[in-house]
Scaffold this motif. Structure first.
Motif, mmCIF file in Angstrom:
data_model
loop_
_atom_site.group_PDB
_atom_site.id
_atom_site.type_symbol
_atom_site.label_atom_id
_atom_site.label_comp_id
_atom_site.label_asym_id
_atom_site.label_seq_id
_atom_site.Cartn_x
_atom_site.Cartn_y
_atom_site.Cartn_z
ATOM 1 N N ASN A 74 4.379 -19.585 -4.697
ATOM 2 C CA ASN A 74 3.546 -21.242 -4.302
ATOM 3 C C ASN A 74 1.876 -20.950 -4.204
ATOM 4 N N PHE A 75 1.336 -19.906 -4.133
ATOM 5 C CA PHE A 75 -0.187 -19.690 -4.099
ATOM 6 C C PHE A 75 -0.796 -19.057 -5.498
ATOM 7 N N VAL A 76 -0.323 -18.391 -5.409
ATOM 8 C CA VAL A 76 -1.366 -17.594 -6.129
ATOM 9 C C VAL A 76 -0.884 -17.827 -8.055
ATOM 10 N N LYS A 77 0.680 -17.490 -7.870
ATOM 11 C CA LYS A 77 1.424 -17.643 -9.389
ATOM 12 C C LYS A 77 0.951 -19.210 -9.558
ATOM 13 N N THR A 78 0.518 -20.232 -8.974
ATOM 14 C CA THR A 78 0.126 -21.418 -9.151
ATOM 15 C C THR A 78 -1.061 -21.655 -9.378
ATOM 16 N N GLY A 79 -2.019 -21.150 -9.374
ATOM 17 C CA GLY A 79 -3.010 -20.850 -9.367
ATOM 18 C C GLY A 79 -4.158 -21.227 -8.016
ATOM 19 N N LYS A 80 -3.367 -21.890 -7.626
ATOM 20 C CA LYS A 80 -4.177 -22.424 -5.909
ATOM 21 C C LYS A 80 -5.080 -21.419 -5.543
ATOM 22 N N LEU A 81 -4.599 -20.202 -5.183
ATOM 23 C CA LEU A 81 -5.239 -19.012 -4.852
ATOM 24 C C LEU A 81 -5.342 -17.772 -5.818
ATOM 25 N N GLY A 82 -6.418 -17.213 -6.098
ATOM 26 C CA GLY A 82 -6.494 -15.427 -6.997
ATOM 27 C C GLY A 82 -5.421 -14.380 -7.307
ATOM 28 N N LYS A 83 -5.344 -13.971 -8.113
ATOM 29 C CA LYS A 83 -4.473 -13.095 -7.800
ATOM 30 C C LYS A 83 -4.539 -11.820 -6.784
ATOM 31 N N ARG A 84 -6.308 -11.890 -6.465
ATOM 32 C CA ARG A 84 -6.880 -10.857 -5.537
ATOM 33 C C ARG A 84 -6.009 -10.978 -4.415
ATOM 34 N N LEU A 85 -5.456 -12.185 -4.023
ATOM 35 C CA LEU A 85 -4.728 -12.220 -2.429
ATOM 36 C C LEU A 85 -3.847 -11.911 -2.184
ATOM 37 N N GLY A 86 -3.274 -12.303 -4.063
ATOM 38 C CA GLY A 86 -1.412 -11.332 -3.945
ATOM 39 C C GLY A 86 -1.439 -9.923 -3.937
ATOM 40 N N VAL A 87 -2.866 -9.715 -4.923
ATOM 41 C CA VAL A 87 -2.449 -8.064 -4.463
ATOM 42 C C VAL A 87 -3.545 -7.231 -2.965
ATOM 43 N N ILE A 88 -4.236 -8.119 -2.359
ATOM 44 C CA ILE A 88 -4.246 -7.557 -1.172
ATOM 45 C C ILE A 88 -3.225 -7.769 -0.068
ATOM 46 N N LEU A 89 -2.204 -8.351 -0.123
ATOM 47 C CA LEU A 89 -1.454 -8.793 0.483
ATOM 48 C C LEU A 89 -0.135 -7.870 1.130
ATOM 49 N N LYS A 90 -0.253 -7.508 -0.462
ATOM 50 C CA LYS A 90 0.847 -6.310 -1.075
ATOM 51 C C LYS A 90 0.407 -5.252 -0.437
ATOM 52 N N ASP A 91 -0.943 -4.585 -0.624
ATOM 53 C CA ASP A 91 -1.598 -3.343 -0.259
ATOM 54 C C ASP A 91 -1.733 -2.464 0.912
ATOM 55 N N ALA A 92 -1.574 -4.298 1.726
ATOM 56 C CA ALA A 92 -2.068 -4.076 2.973
ATOM 57 C C ALA A 92 -0.551 -3.986 4.139
ATOM 58 N N LYS A 93 0.111 -4.405 2.930
ATOM 59 C CA LYS A 93 1.591 -3.843 3.972
ATOM 60 C C LYS A 93 2.373 -2.966 3.463
ATOM 61 N N ARG A 94 1.369 -2.197 2.567
ATOM 62 C CA ARG A 94 1.821 -0.896 2.247
ATOM 63 C C ARG A 94 1.571 0.091 3.289
ATOM 64 N N SER A 95 -0.085 -0.552 3.617
ATOM 65 C CA SER A 95 -1.047 0.897 4.755
ATOM 66 C C SER A 95 -0.419 0.047 5.554
ATOM 67 N N ARG A 96 0.071 -0.590 5.836
ATOM 68 C CA ARG A 96 0.463 -1.106 7.229
ATOM 69 C C ARG A 96 2.023 -0.261 7.355
ATOM 70 N N GLU A 97 2.482 -0.195 6.956
ATOM 71 C CA GLU A 97 3.844 0.575 6.768
ATOM 72 C C GLU A 97 3.276 2.224 6.981
ATOM 73 N N MET A 98 2.125 3.141 5.591
ATOM 74 C CA MET A 98 2.085 4.117 6.160
ATOM 75 C C MET A 98 1.601 3.935 8.190
ATOM 76 N N ALA A 99 1.034 3.227 8.161
ATOM 77 C CA ALA A 99 0.283 3.753 9.253
ATOM 78 C C ALA A 99 1.532 3.671 10.772
ATOM 79 N N ASP A 100 2.155 2.468 10.802
ATOM 80 C CA ASP A 100 3.027 2.151 11.506
ATOM 81 C C ASP A 100 4.138 3.519 11.552
ATOM 82 N N TYR A 101 4.653 3.711 10.654
ATOM 83 C CA TYR A 101 5.710 4.745 10.256
ATOM 84 C C TYR A 101 5.835 6.323 9.599
ATOM 85 N N THR A 102 4.511 6.437 9.116
ATOM 86 C CA THR A 102 4.427 7.628 8.643
ATOM 87 C C THR A 102 3.390 8.696 9.849
ATOM 88 N N GLU A 103 3.941 9.655 9.803
ATOM 89 C CA GLU A 103 3.410 10.001 11.158
ATOM 90 C C GLU A 103 1.916 10.666 10.521
#
Length: 134
Positions: A74-103
């Protein structure tokens, strides 16, 4: 403005407020050298900001993967927001999963501060779009 639009806006603002609370927590955790938890909190700052935008559209998803997919659609592919925001969201999720679930995952001050900077940028861009569309 209809009652439904007011409700959407109120929900969006509540999520944006929660986003900023998570960001403050992430900063506090860095000051206390708790880098993994800071990474987790800064992800939730980003996640809640994404949910704030979806709320304006009347879109409700609780699963992280659903929020990410719909945010990008709804926001990145439509050009309302830049692609960088999609990358930030994806990368932050991956980091959060590591922080929370990888001892054995370790995060540095630089990692945590970098994700905080990404969260600050993400929130600013979300606020800019909300202001533009309001």
């Amino acid at each position: 403005m209809s009652g439904e639009e007011r409700e959407r806006k109120a929900l969006s603002l509540a999520r944006l407020t929660r986003s900023k609370q998570h960001l403050k927590s992430a900063r506090d955790l860095v000051r206390n050298d708790d880098f993994a938890d800071s990474v987790s909190r800064s992800y939730y700052a980003i996640f809640q900001a994404a949910r704030a935008l979806l709320a304006l559209e009347g879109i409700e998803r609780r699963k992280h993967s659903g929020v990410i997919s719909l945010f990008n659609r709804n926001f990145v592919k439509t050009g309302k927001l830049g692609k960088r925001l999609g990358v930030i969201l994806k990368d932050a999720k991956r980091s959060r999963e590591m922080a929370d679930y990888t001892e054995l995952a370790e995060f540095s001050r630089e990692d945590a501060e970098g994700q905080i900077a990404d969260a600050e940028f993400f929130i600013r861009e979300v606020e800019r779009l909300i202001a533009k569309e309001s």
